[in-house]
Design a protein around this motif. Sequence first.
Motif, PDB file in Angstrom:
ATOM      1  N   GLY A 625      30.913  55.598  90.714  1.00  0.00           N
ATOM      2  CA  GLY A 625      30.261  54.410  90.026  1.00  0.00           C
ATOM      3  C   GLY A 625      29.151  54.557  89.360  1.00  0.00           C
ATOM      4  N   GLY A 626      28.758  56.566  88.447  1.00  0.00           N
ATOM      5  CA  GLY A 626      28.201  56.974  87.924  1.00  0.00           C
ATOM      6  C   GLY A 626      28.283  56.404  86.443  1.00  0.00           C
ATOM      7  N   THR A 627      29.131  56.858  85.343  1.00  0.00           N
ATOM      8  CA  THR A 627      29.455  56.475  84.736  1.00  0.00           C
ATOM      9  C   THR A 627      29.272  54.202  83.685  1.00  0.00           C
ATOM     10  N   MET A 628      29.653  53.421  85.513  1.00  0.00           N
ATOM     11  CA  MET A 628      29.492  52.303  85.243  1.00  0.00           C
ATOM     12  C   MET A 628      27.661  52.868  85.365  1.00  0.00           C
ATOM     13  N   ASN A 629      27.283  53.132  86.602  1.00  0.00           N
ATOM     14  CA  ASN A 629      25.587  52.352  86.909  1.00  0.00           C
ATOM     15  C   ASN A 629      25.073  53.020  85.334  1.00  0.00           C
ATOM     16  N   LEU A 630      25.245  54.272  84.859  1.00  0.00           N
ATOM     17  CA  LEU A 630      23.773  54.691  84.301  1.00  0.00           C
ATOM     18  C   LEU A 630      23.869  53.745  82.909  1.00  0.00           C
ATOM     19  N   TRP A 631      25.624  53.571  82.087  1.00  0.00           N
ATOM     20  CA  TRP A 631      25.606  52.321  81.163  1.00  0.00           C
ATOM     21  C   TRP A 631      24.464  51.078  81.640  1.00  0.00           C
ATOM     22  N   GLY A 718      33.549  48.092  74.197  1.00  0.00           N
ATOM     23  CA  GLY A 718      34.848  47.995  74.279  1.00  0.00           C
ATOM     24  C   GLY A 718      35.323  48.795  73.796  1.00  0.00           C
ATOM     25  N   ASP A 719      36.710  48.498  72.562  1.00  0.00           N
ATOM     26  CA  ASP A 719      37.379  49.150  71.712  1.00  0.00           C
ATOM     27  C   ASP A 719      36.476  49.849  71.017  1.00  0.00           C
ATOM     28  N   ALA A 720      35.036  49.618  70.384  1.00  0.00           N
ATOM     29  CA  ALA A 720      34.089  49.783  69.200  1.00  0.00           C
ATOM     30  C   ALA A 720      33.277  51.127  69.472  1.00  0.00           C
ATOM     31  N   GLY A 721      33.711  51.085  71.221  1.00  0.00           N
ATOM     32  CA  GLY A 721      33.074  52.373  71.829  1.00  0.00           C
ATOM     33  C   GLY A 721      33.985  53.709  71.111  1.00  0.00           C
ATOM     34  N   GLN A 722      34.511  52.965  71.394  1.00  0.00           N
ATOM     35  CA  GLN A 722      35.545  54.737  71.336  1.00  0.00           C
ATOM     36  C   GLN A 722      35.804  55.375  70.333  1.00  0.00           C
ATOM     37  N   GLY A 723      35.531  53.626  69.082  1.00  0.00           N
ATOM     38  CA  GLY A 723      35.733  54.419  67.626  1.00  0.00           C
ATOM     39  C   GLY A 723      34.531  54.863  67.024  1.00  0.00           C
ATOM     40  N   MET A 724      33.467  55.098  67.185  1.00  0.00           N
ATOM     41  CA  MET A 724      31.937  54.693  68.093  1.00  0.00           C
ATOM     42  C   MET A 724      32.088  56.881  67.539  1.00  0.00           C
ATOM     43  N   VAL A 725      32.591  56.693  69.424  1.00  0.00           N
ATOM     44  CA  VAL A 725      32.056  58.103  69.365  1.00  0.00           C
ATOM     45  C   VAL A 725      33.098  58.939  68.960  1.00  0.00           C
ATOM     46  N   TYR A 751      36.434  55.563  76.986  1.00  0.00           N
ATOM     47  CA  TYR A 751      36.791  54.225  77.136  1.00  0.00           C
ATOM     48  C   TYR A 751      36.598  53.480  78.610  1.00  0.00           C
ATOM     49  N   VAL A 752      36.473  54.294  79.686  1.00  0.00           N
ATOM     50  CA  VAL A 752      35.927  53.744  80.072  1.00  0.00           C
ATOM     51  C   VAL A 752      34.355  53.246  80.449  1.00  0.00           C
ATOM     52  N   MET A 753      33.410  54.144  80.321  1.00  0.00           N
ATOM     53  CA  MET A 753      32.274  53.333  80.124  1.00  0.00           C
ATOM     54  C   MET A 753      32.281  51.783  78.659  1.00  0.00           C
ATOM     55  N   GLY A 754      32.660  51.699  77.668  1.00  0.00           N
ATOM     56  CA  GLY A 754      33.576  50.932  77.681  1.00  0.00           C
ATOM     57  C   GLY A 754      34.217  49.709  77.798  1.00  0.00           C
ATOM     58  N   GLU A 766      32.206  44.306  87.593  1.00  0.00           N
ATOM     59  CA  GLU A 766      32.318  46.299  87.515  1.00  0.00           C
ATOM     60  C   GLU A 766      33.269  46.413  88.073  1.00  0.00           C
ATOM     61  N   ASP A 767      34.052  46.073  89.473  1.00  0.00           N
ATOM     62  CA  ASP A 767      35.182  46.204  89.576  1.00  0.00           C
ATOM     63  C   ASP A 767      36.547  46.853  89.511  1.00  0.00           C
ATOM     64  N   THR A 768      36.884  46.534  87.926  1.00  0.00           N
ATOM     65  CA  THR A 768      37.114  46.663  86.798  1.00  0.00           C
ATOM     66  C   THR A 768      37.313  47.843  86.302  1.00  0.00           C
ATOM     67  N   ILE A 769      35.598  48.510  86.121  1.00  0.00           N
ATOM     68  CA  ILE A 769      34.575  49.153  85.439  1.00  0.00           C
ATOM     69  C   ILE A 769      35.231  50.380  86.590  1.00  0.00           C
ATOM     70  N   LEU A 770      35.066  50.215  87.730  1.00  0.00           N
ATOM     71  CA  LEU A 770      35.119  51.175  88.875  1.00  0.00           C
ATOM     72  C   LEU A 770      36.512  51.682  89.278  1.00  0.00           C
ATOM     73  N   LYS A 771      37.680  51.057  88.597  1.00  0.00           N
ATOM     74  CA  LYS A 771      38.953  50.965  88.501  1.00  0.00           C
ATOM     75  C   LYS A 771      39.647  52.215  87.491  1.00  0.00           C
ATOM     76  N   LEU A 772      38.969  51.807  86.941  1.00  0.00           N
ATOM     77  CA  LEU A 772      39.105  52.591  85.388  1.00  0.00           C
ATOM     78  C   LEU A 772      38.650  54.112  85.718  1.00  0.00           C
ATOM     79  N   GLU A 773      37.303  54.218  86.472  1.00  0.00           N
ATOM     80  CA  GLU A 773      36.665  55.125  86.528  1.00  0.00           C
ATOM     81  C   GLU A 773      37.811  55.969  87.721  1.00  0.00           C
ATOM     82  N   ARG A 774      38.366  55.894  88.504  1.00  0.00           N
ATOM     83  CA  ARG A 774      39.271  56.269  89.434  1.00  0.00           C
ATOM     84  C   ARG A 774      40.808  56.585  88.711  1.00  0.00           C
ATOM     85  N   ASP A 775      41.198  55.727  87.504  1.00  0.00           N
ATOM     86  CA  ASP A 775      42.198  56.205  87.231  1.00  0.00           C
ATOM     87  C   ASP A 775      41.999  57.398  86.332  1.00  0.00           C
TER      88      ASP A 775
END
Length: 802
Positions: A625-631, A718-725, A751-754, A766-775
């Motif tokens: 949950g750290g990637t999500m909860n920091l954001w 979203g996708d803009a964040g990925q392009g930005m980084v 990609y996950v944080m975005g 939140e569950d969607t981002i948590l699934k992205l973290e696990r994957d």
Amino acid sequence: MIRKIRKAAVIGSGIMGGGIAALLAGAGVNVQLLDIVPFDLKEDEKTDPAARNRIVNAGLEASLASSPALFFNKKDAGRIKTGNLEDDIQNISECDWIIEVVVENLGIKRDLFAKIEKLRKPGSIVSSNTSGIPLKDICKGFSKEFKRHFMGTHFFNPVRYMHLLELIPGADTLPEILDFIAAFGEKNLGKGIVWAKDTPNFVGNRIGIQEIGAIMNAMEEDGLTIAEVDAIFGPALGRPKTAIFRLADLVGLDTIVHVCKNSYDLCPDDEQREALLLPGFVEKMVDKNLLGNKTGAGFYKTELTPEWKKIRKILNPSTMEYQDLVRPTFPCIDAAKKKETLKEKIDCVLNGDDKGAKFAWKMATNSFLYAANRVPEIADTIVEIDNAMKWGYNFEMGPFELWDAYGVQAAVERMEKQDLKVPAHIKGMLEKGNTCFYKLERGIQYYYDFVSDAYKPVPAGKNMVSIAAAKGNRKTVMENNSASLVDIGDDVFCIEFHTKMNALNEEIVDLMGDALDYVDKNGAGLVIGNEAGGVPGAFSAGADLAFISRLCHEKKYAEIDVFLKKAQAGVQRIKYAAFPVVAAPYGMVLGGGCEICLGADRIVAHAELYMGLVEIGVGLLPAGGGTMNLWKKYITALPAKTAKDTDLAKFFVPAFMNIAMASVSMSAAQARGNGFLGQADRIVFNRDNLIGEAKKEVLKMVDDGYIPPARQPLIVMGDAGQGMVNAEIFNLLNGKFMSEHDAFLARRIAYVMGGGDVKTGSTVDEDTILKLERDAFADFCKQEKTIARIDHMLKTGKPLRN
């Protein structure tokens, strides 16, 4: 009138004065830092303010550049105003506390205090940081009003990190002044208070310097080497790795010699006075300017080969030449390394029969007897002496605690067989059937008081809550090998970890779930905190990497997903519990330890906080949950109505960079600046009070009518964040700040944080981002370079850049 310290003067801008000024500034005090005008001013410089303040400004700059850092946050330097003792000394008339930190010369100090007496405002506190000159000599002949507000406040160097503050009452100091400075030192400056008498070198240095002198002399007598002595007097006896001679290099051999001479000259009746006459090789070192770290060489030094490889050298006192350091060992030390508890290690060392063990016992008896003979000469109780050595020298046990660990009766019998003179009050204690210096009864720790010949409670601050005392009072509700749930009073419970470095494993995750169920039914709130771990210690160094490594090698990716689901569910349950949950981190708070804190309602952090999501260093990402909860920590600071209209990039890039660069704060103040602590989170200067302050926070939230947070979807980049980084990653790759594998990991983290493949400004549950973290975590575990990073960290304790 309620006394307050709003402005203080520190006179003397050396490393000690600069450290005191930095600490006061970090505690919110405005500081006037003063020093002398340079003696070598040229004619055209005599009216130049910059030239006249050259010494004090250089002192402040040295404090700002110090490593380890003396400031919690360099911005605190804005509270410090510099000046000199000719043009600016009148500014002390505005100060509530004036601290003298000048050279150890009685005449210079008395001249300075004569000026201070004329300029200070009535009622202001004046103190000296002298390490050895009697206070009665410093203030002789001064006014009664001055003497009533004058005392000793002896900080230890480096001021930010050393917990000890010795307070020395003058003969006329008002009790209210002593009580105020004790309370201010403990709460506002985070210090452990030891009451010392006005005797040479007070408590810590009187005991510590005698031991150093005794060991140096005994080493020469018994034919041991410097490396052998340091191998003995390190972690195996509950001492820092600096041991004896590395400590001398750190402090400075000139300082060691000065303090020894001070004790020798001013303590003519000391039964161990001859130990303070240091061996001849020490004088030769001083003559050669081999003073330790400050001159680049002392008992140890580092040389660079033509290939820029560092080679550690050590001094041979017989030849006064340096030779390659070969780390020695002894059977007793090897046996101690295999033991879990400090008492077991002490038993191995002090009861061994090899050369190292015999030397350790010889010096332990010296320590026991010397400390026993100093009560009540330098302090009224054994507690002051033990605390001074723990807080001023970073010992895990003071001399009386070490004596207890060995066994008081057994040690006395062994010493008497060696015809050593055991003090009468020690034998008297044993004759009365009292066989220990400390004991724990019904959760209260007691010490033996020689004056009353009875046990008394060990003094504790009113804000201190002890987990150990609660456990000793049978308040443990549930526990397993890795964690405990303890009742700390007032319907508040505390989860305590007790693995190595408090690393998180399945047992901790399982207990946290059971603990939340228990508190929901039986309690008002929960603290997550620990007490053990030394200085700085570890609230939690992260997940159990050995467990992750095994699953990676066995390709058990489904088990990894199950573990992550359980960890995420635990953090989410903390976040949305029906009762307040407060995390109380200190020291190292890395990876999973940081994730638990980000899941709590509030964080009450110790000022010394090394906090960060560092998983990329082992080829992973925060997936508890750290990637999500920091954001979430970043964007929940925004008003809900304006969040969608805000340029989220200003938040996304720094949040992402914290993870991509494995940023770790160097203090709680920096953790706040990095976004790990929010404005509602608190910083506590005294670690002894951390659990108590966290408990107070829980009770305040309950009293305020706590309402748990509602689950809401998160606005994402979203996708803009990925392009930005990608632009940031490109620059980091070109600057060689990041490897190709780091870049691969970082893109997926973005990609996950975005929030995945969605548009900027979308809301994602939140569950969607948590699934992205696990994957992402599972995919990273399949990478050979990630597995290599994990295994390298387990083997060496250092990150691998591949």
